[in-house]
Write a protein that holds these residues in place. Structure first.
Motif, PDB file in Angstrom:
ATOM      1  N   LEU A 198       0.793  -1.203   0.023  1.00 13.96           N
ATOM      2  CA  LEU A 198       0.065  -0.058   0.049  1.00 13.96           C
ATOM      3  C   LEU A 198       0.823   1.216  -0.169  1.00 13.96           C
ATOM      4  N   SER A 202       2.724   5.270  -3.236  1.00 18.84           N
ATOM      5  CA  SER A 202       1.711   6.225  -2.554  1.00 18.84           C
ATOM      6  C   SER A 202       2.308   7.473  -2.826  1.00 18.84           C
ATOM      7  N   LEU A 206       0.702   8.810   2.067  1.00 20.22           N
ATOM      8  CA  LEU A 206       0.081   7.892   3.334  1.00 20.22           C
ATOM      9  C   LEU A 206       1.041   7.573   4.176  1.00 20.22           C
ATOM     10  N   SER A 456     -10.576   7.066   0.343  1.00 20.25           N
ATOM     11  CA  SER A 456     -11.037   6.528   1.704  1.00 20.25           C
ATOM     12  C   SER A 456      -9.590   6.032   2.298  1.00 20.25           C
ATOM     13  N   VAL A 457      -8.693   5.440   1.510  1.00 18.01           N
ATOM     14  CA  VAL A 457      -7.352   5.113   2.122  1.00 18.01           C
ATOM     15  C   VAL A 457      -6.640   6.353   2.589  1.00 18.01           C
TER      16      VAL A 457
END
Length: 482
Positions: A198, A202, A206, A456-457
């Motif tokens: 993830l 990014s 994040l 949302s993340v």
């Protein structure tokens, strides 16, 4: 403007004398992106020396609501490491964190801090008869943290994959200052989401990557570099299939360029010579590689591959580099394409991907439509055909004002190109990231469900929106709650 004195005093206490600067001259080189498209301002530039300092600084930023723009080597292509013009953000440089914490030759692993320069990692691996299987033109400035954060690609993706495939573990500071530590390189781990994946790609939105465990592979014992002439890009695609079927794991790279692009490079690069005696519609630069176990057979395999390709009519002409010097000369032509195009005149550059089998059709369609819609322009495609990624440049007509053309027709051309690649079910960013350059286009063309998940993340991991604001993640439509 809010008084930032208390914040800066606290930041100086965390980072020490070397770790924080407000000097405009010292900050200036890091406030403009590599391509010169974006220039911003910063409250200060922080240069932490450890993960603990990054964590403490991020906690302080959260307390004072100070945005953070992480930066590695500042060699990105999409403005992802450049602050905006408000001067409210802290520019967070990871360049002082440049230790290789652990090098394990037997395990073929290295734990590198975010500021380790790619060339430094290459040299360290070579000293142990290993290599890190990712390279690109900016290897002398690109850093591990930046490569991880943008999921960098390069010329070896065909065999080894992008940066995502090289990362076995990761350490990152999250938006609240907590440290996500997952450096242990487990090959199998089914404890839920793979959170390191993830964070990879990014772009610092994040978390701030502070270290990564990277995989290494055996050093090359031999390579064969081939230059091949073919009539069309479709013929290059057929040759790629032939090489995949007959060269197997030895196929390391497969790059393509058109004849007029080659001529631009030959005019630009001092001492450059055409690898083949005649002109061809397209050229393929192919690299075969072998470790020690297969090194002795590689020259014969390369010769056999070319001989069979000639027999089947897959190639018009071809040559195999007779020495490392000649092999490097072939690759120098490939690496000089971008500067040669810049020397020709202003252009808009696009980093695109479509399914590999559709690439010839896409390029033909895009060149035709763009050049008809914008008379006097010249569209060129080159790059990593093996993994479905080409760089599609549209060069301006002669004599135009560069700034006016970039801001006017250039933007409209990019919009048209992005529309085309979307219709061909491709991506507007194959390896350069979204940054601030393509965020609006991602918002316009991206799948609404995917964009909702992105938002949302981002909201879950960075609820205050302090990590690299304005990059990658498009704003939600009015009235929309992620």
């Amino acid at each position: 403007m809010q008084d930032r004195g208390p914040f800066l005093e606290a930041a100086a206490a965390i980072l020490g004398q070397r770790g924080l600067t407000y000097d405009p001259e010292l900050m200036q080189p890091w406030l403009t992106d590599w391509r010169g498209r974006f220039t911003g301002q910063a409250l200060a530039m922080a240069s932490p020396a450890s993960t603990a300092e990054v964590a403490a600084l991020v906690r302080l930023c959260a307390e004072h609501r100070v945005p953070i723009v992480p930066q590695g080597g500042n060699s990105g292509m999409s403005g992802g490491a450049t602050p905006d013009g408000s001067g409210s953000a802290l520019l967070l440089s990871l360049r002082r964190m440049d230790r290789i914490r652990m090098f394990a030759p037997a395990a073929r692993e290295a734990v590198c801090e975010a500021g380790v320069v790619l060339q430094t990692l290459h040299s360290a691996a070579e000293a142990q008869n290993l290599r890190f299987p990712l390279t690109l033109g900016g290897k002398g400035s690109a850093t591990v943290g930046g490569l991880v954060s943008t999921n960098a690609g390069g010329t070896q993706v065909l065999r080894h994959g992008s940066m995502r495939a090289q990362v076995m573990g990761i350490e990152a500071v999250l938006a609240d200052g907590s440290v996500f530590s997952a450096l242990t390189p487990l090959k199998k781990d089914n404890r839920g989401f793979d959170l390191k994946q993830l964070l990879i790609g990014s772009e610092g939105t994040l978390g701030i990557v502070t270290a990564a465990t990277l995989r290494l592979v055996p050093a090359l014992a031999a390579r064969a570099v081939l230059w091949v002439g073919v009539p069309t890009l479709a013929a290059a695609r057929e040759l790629l299939l032939f090489c995949e079927e007959n060269a197997g794991d030895a196929l390391e790279g497969f790059e393509v360029l058109a004849q007029d692009t080659l001529e631009d490079v030959l005019a630009y690069l001092p001492g450059a010579r055409a690898p083949l005696s005649g002109a061809h519609g397209w050229h393929a630069l192919i690299e075969l590689a072998a470790d020690h176990a297969a090194a002795d057979d590689l020259p014969d395999r390369a010769e056999s591959l070319l001989s069979r390709a000639f027999e089947l009519g897959r190639v018009e002409d071809a040559t195999i580099a007779a020495s490392e010097t000649q092999a490097e000369a072939f690759w120098a032509i490939r690496e000089a394409i971008a500067p040669a195009e810049r020397a020709r005149g202003p252009a808009v550059q696009h980093d695109l991907s479509v399914p590999v089998d559709r690439m010839p059709g896409f390029v033909a369609d895009a060149v035709d439509q763009v050049e008809r819609a914008w008379p006097g322009t010249h569209a060129v495609a080159f790059g990593h055909l093996g993994d479905g990624n080409v760089h599609f440049h549209v060069i301006a007509p002669p004599g135009v004002d560069a700034g006016e053309w970039q801001a006017g027709p250039g933007k409209a051309i990019s919009r048209q190109v992005h529309d085309l690649v979307t219709r061909w079910e491709g991506s507007i960013s194959a390896e350069h990231g979204i940054g601030q350059l393509k965020r609006d286009e991602l918002s316009r063309l991206g799948d609404p469900v995917a964009l909702s998940v992105l938002r949302s993340v981002k909201q879950a991991l960075d609820p205050l929106g302090l990590l690299n604001p304005g990059k990658l993640v498009p704003l939600a439509p009015a009235g929309h709650n992620p």
